[in-house]
Design a protein around this motif. Structure first.
Motif, PDB file in Angstrom:
ATOM      1  N   ARG A  66       0.837  -1.208   0.000  1.00 24.11           N
ATOM      2  CA  ARG A  66       0.000   0.000   0.000  1.00 24.11           C
ATOM      3  C   ARG A  66       0.868   1.253   0.000  1.00 24.11           C
ATOM      4  N   CYS A  67       0.281   2.315  -0.556  1.00 18.87           N
ATOM      5  CA  CYS A  67       0.936   3.615  -0.493  1.00 18.87           C
ATOM      6  C   CYS A  67       1.072   3.995   0.978  1.00 18.87           C
ATOM      7  N   PHE A  68       2.270   4.393   1.373  1.00 18.65           N
ATOM      8  CA  PHE A  68       2.554   4.720   2.759  1.00 18.65           C
ATOM      9  C   PHE A  68       1.720   5.911   3.234  1.00 18.65           C
ATOM     10  N   TYR A  69       1.340   6.780   2.301  1.00 19.51           N
ATOM     11  CA  TYR A  69       0.658   8.019   2.672  1.00 19.51           C
ATOM     12  C   TYR A  69      -0.863   7.927   2.589  1.00 19.51           C
ATOM     13  N   CYS A  70      -1.385   7.432   1.468  1.00 18.23           N
ATOM     14  CA  CYS A  70      -2.849   7.421   1.312  1.00 18.23           C
ATOM     15  C   CYS A  70      -3.444   6.035   1.534  1.00 18.23           C
ATOM     16  N   GLY A  71      -2.607   5.021   1.635  1.00 14.38           N
ATOM     17  CA  GLY A  71      -3.104   3.678   1.937  1.00 14.38           C
ATOM     18  C   GLY A  71      -3.663   2.924   0.742  1.00 14.38           C
ATOM     19  N   CYS A  99       5.005   4.214  -2.427  1.00 17.89           N
ATOM     20  CA  CYS A  99       4.248   5.446  -2.661  1.00 17.89           C
ATOM     21  C   CYS A  99       3.559   5.392  -4.021  1.00 17.89           C
ATOM     22  N   CYS A 100       2.300   5.860  -4.077  1.00 17.64           N
ATOM     23  CA  CYS A 100       1.646   5.968  -5.387  1.00 17.64           C
ATOM     24  C   CYS A 100       2.214   7.209  -6.085  1.00 17.64           C
ATOM     25  N   LYS A 101       2.039   7.262  -7.380  1.00 20.32           N
ATOM     26  CA  LYS A 101       2.630   8.367  -8.147  1.00 20.32           C
ATOM     27  C   LYS A 101       2.080   9.718  -7.687  1.00 20.32           C
ATOM     28  N   LEU A 106       2.863  14.937  -4.838  1.00 17.51           N
ATOM     29  CA  LEU A 106       2.404  15.892  -3.832  1.00 17.51           C
ATOM     30  C   LEU A 106       3.441  16.120  -2.745  1.00 17.51           C
ATOM     31  N   LYS A 107       4.095  15.051  -2.330  1.00 11.69           N
ATOM     32  CA  LYS A 107       5.053  15.183  -1.222  1.00 11.69           C
ATOM     33  C   LYS A 107       6.284  15.962  -1.660  1.00 11.69           C
ATOM     34  N   GLY A 108       6.753  15.708  -2.883  1.00 12.56           N
ATOM     35  CA  GLY A 108       7.945  16.410  -3.356  1.00 12.56           C
ATOM     36  C   GLY A 108       9.083  16.261  -2.370  1.00 12.56           C
ATOM     37  N   LEU A 155       9.070   4.732  -5.182  1.00 13.21           N
ATOM     38  CA  LEU A 155       9.636   4.756  -3.835  1.00 13.21           C
ATOM     39  C   LEU A 155       9.861   6.210  -3.448  1.00 13.21           C
ATOM     40  N   ASP A 156       9.339   6.576  -2.296  1.00 11.33           N
ATOM     41  CA  ASP A 156       9.536   7.939  -1.812  1.00 11.33           C
ATOM     42  C   ASP A 156      10.614   7.953  -0.737  1.00 11.33           C
ATOM     43  N   HIS A 157      11.514   8.936  -0.828  1.00 10.36           N
ATOM     44  CA  HIS A 157      12.514   9.136   0.224  1.00 10.36           C
ATOM     45  C   HIS A 157      11.846   9.893   1.356  1.00 10.36           C
TER      46      HIS A 157
END
Ligand SMILES: [Zn+2]
Length: 141
Positions: free
Chosen positions: A18-23, A53-55, A60-62, A33-35
């Motif tokens: 799952r996306c770590f942020y939105c699930g 992470c989803c695209k 959004l996180k940048g 992969l998001d740093h």
């Protein structure tokens, strides 16, 4: 060093696909992969600094740095140690003993070009998922 596919698969499974942020549930080919601690601020490609992470969320996180980064990265680090993903390289300490000591880590000492973690008695320098240096800093309890 860019994370290889093996690391990517590990991170994907660790994050329960799952996306770590939105699930959002993601297929392997959909993930990025998001740093967590952004590269622009000195973040590395160590597996404990990368989350599934989803695209959309990645865009959004940048290079935003979440307030809770220390707690999150520490948690991911301890999971990686538990999973035998963080091992020594060229150290005079065997990996079993090293793992015991690594599991006592309770804070991040610094993040510059590498992560430095610390317990009450030791400081660990990590590079590319390897412990490259250990410094004894305190009394043994
Ligand atoms: Zn997302």
């Amino acid at each position: 060093m860019k994370p290889g596919n093996k690391d990517k698969l590990y991170i994907y499974q660790r994050d329960l696909k799952r996306c770590f942020y939105c699930g959002k549930k993601l297929k392997f080919h959909q993930i990025t992969l998001d740093h967590y601690f952004p590269v622009s601020k000195g973040g590395t490609n160590d597996i404990f600094n990368l989350v599934t992470c989803c695209k959309r969320c990645n865009k959004l996180k940048g290079d935003f740095l979440p307030d809770n980064y220390e707690r999150v990265i520490l948690q991911l680090f301890l999971v990686a140690v538990e999973d035998d993903k963080i091992i020594g390289s060229g150290l005079n300490i065997d990996n079993k003993k090293l793992k015991e000591e690594l599991l006592k880590v309770d804070r991040i000492e610094s993040i510059t070009d590498k992560f430095i973690f610390q317990s009450d008695s030791m400081r660990f320098y990590i590079k590319n998922n390897y412990v490259i240096k250990v410094v004894y800093i305190g009394g043994f309890k």
